[in-house]
Design a protein around this motif. Structure first.
Motif, mmCIF file in Angstrom:
data_model
loop_
_atom_site.group_PDB
_atom_site.id
_atom_site.type_symbol
_atom_site.label_atom_id
_atom_site.label_comp_id
_atom_site.label_asym_id
_atom_site.label_seq_id
_atom_site.Cartn_x
_atom_site.Cartn_y
_atom_site.Cartn_z
ATOM 1 N N ARG A 1 0.824 -1.199 0.015
ATOM 2 C CA ARG A 1 -0.110 0.012 0.012
ATOM 3 C C ARG A 1 0.867 1.278 0.012
ATOM 4 N N LEU A 2 2.103 1.019 0.387
ATOM 5 C CA LEU A 2 2.994 2.378 0.268
ATOM 6 C C LEU A 2 3.362 2.692 -1.209
ATOM 7 N N GLU B 1 2.259 4.279 -7.067
ATOM 8 C CA GLU B 1 1.370 5.236 -6.234
ATOM 9 C C GLU B 1 0.914 4.544 -5.022
ATOM 10 N N GLY B 2 0.637 5.086 -4.051
ATOM 11 C CA GLY B 2 0.362 4.831 -2.699
ATOM 12 C C GLY B 2 0.291 5.691 -1.842
ATOM 13 N N VAL B 3 0.391 5.270 -0.497
ATOM 14 C CA VAL B 3 0.365 6.305 0.629
ATOM 15 C C VAL B 3 1.891 6.553 1.158
ATOM 16 N N TRP B 4 2.362 7.738 1.753
ATOM 17 C CA TRP B 4 3.474 7.756 2.097
ATOM 18 C C TRP B 4 3.536 8.875 3.387
ATOM 19 N N GLN C 1 -4.603 6.222 8.357
ATOM 20 C CA GLN C 1 -5.209 4.934 8.054
ATOM 21 C C GLN C 1 -4.389 3.962 7.870
ATOM 22 N N TRP C 2 -3.287 4.110 7.163
ATOM 23 C CA TRP C 2 -2.192 3.100 6.831
ATOM 24 C C TRP C 2 -1.475 2.734 8.224
#
Length: 144
Positions: free
Chosen positions: A61-62, A68-71, A129-130
């Motif tokens: 998910r990163l 693409e993803g969360v960071w 959220q992550w």
């Protein structure tokens, strides 16, 4: 360096280990590239005690190299304020430019302190959220 450009084994880790002088001439800490090492270290520390099968899911998910993803993005401009609070930055003038001087370790350490102690104040909701999911996975790993 690809996906590990700022992580463990990177030149940025070496700058941290050596506590290298870190200077900003005519600019502010908003371009503190070593902050990316702090982000990578924060993610690594969050995932450290998560069971391998859950870790793979969270890592997917990163955001990453061409992925693409969360960071843990945070406002780099705040780094200067944090360094001031810790007495870890000095100023001088060189011609018409202001020199801001610190060292790599306090720069990374104050970023990590804020990411760890007040994440909701500096990180975006998608990463929060992550982070919550990672904490739950960590708890589950300790109970299994």
């Amino acid at each position: 360096w690809g996906p590990a450009a700022f992580g463990i084994g990177s030149p940025w880790e070496k700058l941290y280990e050596l506590n290298a002088h870190y200077l900003f001439l005519g600019t502010s800490t908003s371009c503190a590239t070593i902050g990316h090492f702090a982000q990578a270290e924060f993610v690594r520390s969050v995932l450290a005690d998560v069971a391998p099968e859950r870790r793979a899911e969270l890592e997917a998910r990163l955001a990453g190299w061409l992925h693409e993803g969360v960071w843990p993005h945070f406002p780099f401009a705040m780094v200067e304020e944090w360094l001031i609070e810790h007495g870890a930055i000095r100023y001088a003038d060189i011609g018409y430019a202001t020199l801001r001087a610190t060292h790599a370790q306090p720069c990374v350490d104050v970023i990590l302190e804020h990411l760890r102690t007040e994440p909701a104040e500096v990180l975006k909701p998608d990463f929060m959220q992550w982070l919550e999911d990672a904490k739950a996975a960590k708890e589950q790993s300790h109970h299994d």
